[in-house]
Design an enzyme around this catalytic site. Structure first.
Site, PDB file in Angstrom:
ATOM      1  N   SER A 259      -9.686   1.521   3.278  1.00  0.00           N
ATOM      2  CA  SER A 259      -8.858   2.323   2.405  1.00  0.00           C
ATOM      3  C   SER A 259      -7.846   1.501   1.597  1.00  0.00           C
ATOM      4  CB  SER A 259      -8.097   3.354   3.236  1.00  0.00           C
ATOM      5  OG  SER A 259      -7.248   2.705   4.168  1.00  0.00           O
TER       6      SER A 259
ATOM      7  N   LYS B  53       0.864  -1.189   0.000  1.00  0.00           N
ATOM      8  CA  LYS B  53       0.000   0.000   0.000  1.00  0.00           C
ATOM      9  C   LYS B  53       0.899   1.236   0.000  1.00  0.00           C
ATOM     10  CE  LYS B  53      -3.890   1.718   2.869  1.00  0.00           C
ATOM     11  NZ  LYS B  53      -4.711   1.418   4.058  1.00  0.00           N
TER      12      LYS B  53
ATOM     13  N   SER C 121      -9.727  -0.931   7.474  1.00  0.00           N
ATOM     14  CA  SER C 121      -9.210  -0.722   6.113  1.00  0.00           C
ATOM     15  C   SER C 121      -8.513  -1.911   5.471  1.00  0.00           C
ATOM     16  CB  SER C 121      -8.266   0.462   6.092  1.00  0.00           C
ATOM     17  OG  SER C 121      -8.995   1.634   5.931  1.00  0.00           O
TER      18      SER C 121
END
Ligand code: GLN
Length: 533
Positions: free
Chosen positions: A189, A114, A213
């Site tokens: 997210s 990420k 997330s």
């Protein structure tokens, strides 16, 4: 030439190295090319780390040659029953690889990170305009551990800006599409990491979970993903959002892969004083992984040896729960009962305050953490703004949702309101933690839905923050109580199987602090039940 399945696992790639002539550089190139093709429609990759990947793959190529040479014609030495030394011939075609994987458990595995996890000399943006050109001056512990384990970092994936959001629509660099239905969000997210793994562009990815997330995108994209106990994975070198809630964890195609990657990530780290000595967890996870990998009948063994008391919290099954998700979860509960686990109804009445407590604690901490991005010490200086003013850069550098969080958090922690909001939230948070501890006196683990609904359409919630916040209502509890929680897909679907209602969904297990081993053993059972349907 070699073939790779649509959603490969770590052992599939390892078998490739063992049984074919494929070298890590070939496999890395294969994944890069596959990703370049697939991601046109998905938009999960913000950037490829091609130069780094070439270098890491080359190091792996060299290791193959080194280990093959080292273990070429060797035999092991053993004592026989009369204590005489004797030489046991070993199979030279596998020993070099066994040793290699022992030393480098993620040897030659292409993975993604990420884009809020730092890798030295690589751009890292947090999906924010504010950091669009920022080059990390040092590496996160997460990356260092994956590198030491032999992994090959190939890409950096999309997220909601600073990891605030539940759909990846808040990214400053465009939407990521759900690989199972391009009109739907992948969750957030960590929407980029989830979409990448679910579409086979990388074998696994690492996300961060402050309030769901990791788990929400995993549920929307058919993946196994864990938010570990707070303190198991070091936060060093990860862009902080809400420091008392943030935890990184792996998103994978299977429970086995997840367990292996978490084992590698876990451990005390001098760079993060909140990390705990999780050696025991690592040992237990290692044992579990070995047993599982050696015997595929382990699932059977497990279900006949470990009978768990599984608590079903009524508050997680409220009216807003999609009936189809409820049906799938009820079905799993019945099967687990048949397997011999005990099912107990439990109550967590404070769950109803979770959303309010989360958005108070989270925004106060986020407002503090986001203060550093001022365009002076950190952050983009927008050239045409002659006046390098703090407010001007923050106005331009931040998107709407981070601004909303900063305003809420500043308000809730300002003098006069601090007691009424932040202090009260902190007290209720502690009560919620104790409520979980009490429930774990009567059950080993909790089972609940991960999300109340399936992946939704783009634009459906983005204009209504409360609606968006509610889509995460079932995941905040574990972060507030600092306990582990995992998503296990309830339908491992083939990416090509795009029927009208083939959207994935998941079941969530929530356990006491450091209960990762139990959590994974039950996850194996669920994976088995779902796959053998
Ligand atoms: N959706 C939650 C939020 O917007 C969770 C974010 C996260 O876990 N990083 O805050």
């Amino acid at each position: 030439m070699f073939a790779v399945s649509k959603r490969p696992t770590i052992s599939e790639i390892h078998n490739l190295y063992l049984l074919s002539d494929a070298m890590p550089s070939d496999v890395m190139t294969f994944f890069l090319n596959r990703s370049l093709k697939i991601d046109i429609e998905i938009n999960s990759v913000l950037r490829y780390t091609k130069d780094l990947a070439i270098k890491e793959a080359k190091d792996c190529d060299d290791l193959i040659i080194e280990y093959k040479n080292r273990y070429k014609a060797k035999s092991t030495v053993e004592l026989d029953s009369s204590n005489l030394v004797r030489s046991v011939p070993i199979n030279p075609s596998t020993i070099w690889f066994d040793k290699l994987v022992e030393d480098y458990p993620l040897f030659g595995i292409p993975y993604d990170l990420k884009d809020n996890i730092l890798v030295e000399n690589e751009i890292v943006t947090g999906a924010s305009q504010m950091m669009r050109d920022f080059v990390a001056p040092y590496s996160s512990t997460v990356y260092t551990k994956l590198k030491e384990a032999g992994g090959i970092l190939i890409s950096r994936s999309n997220l909601d800006e600073w990891a605030v959001g539940a759909s990846t629509e808040n990214s400053a660099f465009g939407f990521t599409h759900n690989p199972f239905d391009f009109d739907k969000v992948p969750g957030g997210s960590s929407g980029g990491p989830a979409a990448i793994v679910a579409s086979g562009q990388a074998v696994f990815s690492i996300g961060t979970d402050t309030g769901g997330s990791i788990r929400v995108p995993a549920a929307f994209c058919d993946l196994v993903a864990i938010k570990p106990t707070y303190g198991i994975v070091s936060r060093y070198g990860i862009m902080p959002l809400s420091s008392s809630l943030d935890q990184a964890g792996p998103l994978t195609n299977t429970v086995e892969d997840n367990l292996l990657v978490l084992k590698i990530l876990s451990g005390k780290d001098s760079g993060d004083q909140t990390t705990k000595d999780s050696k025991n967890i690592a040992i237990l996870l290692g044992e579990l992984y070995n047993i599982y990998n050696k015997s595929k009948s382990y699932r059977k063994l497990l279900t006949t040896t470990k009978k768990l008391k599984i608590g079903i919290p009524s508050e997680y099954f409220s009216d807003g729960l999609d009936p189809e998700i409820k049906e799938k979860i009820d079905d799993i509960i019945i099967k687990l009962k048949v397997f011999g686990h005990e099912i107990i109804d439990v109550n967590l009445p404070l769950t109803k305050y979770g959303l309010a407590v989360y958005y108070t604690v989270m925004t106060v901490e986020a407002a503090t953490n986001l203060q550093r991005y001022d365009g002076l010490r950190y952050g983009t200086q927008f050239e045409h703004l002659e006046n390098i003013l703090y407010f001007a850069h923050r106005e331009k550098g931040f998107g709407d949702e981070p601004k909303r969080r900063i305003m809420l958090g500043t308000f809730a922690s300002s003098s006069g309101y601090y007691d009424a909001y932040y202090n009260t939230a902190t007290k209720i948070r502690e009560m919620m933690r104790r409520e979980f501890v009490k429930v774990f006196e009567i059950c080993d683990i909790l089972l609940a839905p991960t999300t109340p609904e399936f992946a939704f359409n783009f634009g459906e919630k983005i204009k209504d923050p409360i609606k968006m916040y509610l889509s995460d209502a079932l995941v905040y509890g574990a972060n507030l109580a600092r306990i582990p929680a995992i998503n296990i897909p309830l339908k491992f679907i083939d990416i090509d199987e795009k029927t009208i209602r083939s959207l994935p969904t998941g079941v969530q297990l929530i356990g006491p602090e450091f209960s990762e081993e139990i959590m994974y053993s039950l996850s194996f059972d669920i994976q088995q039940l779902v796959m053998t349907k």
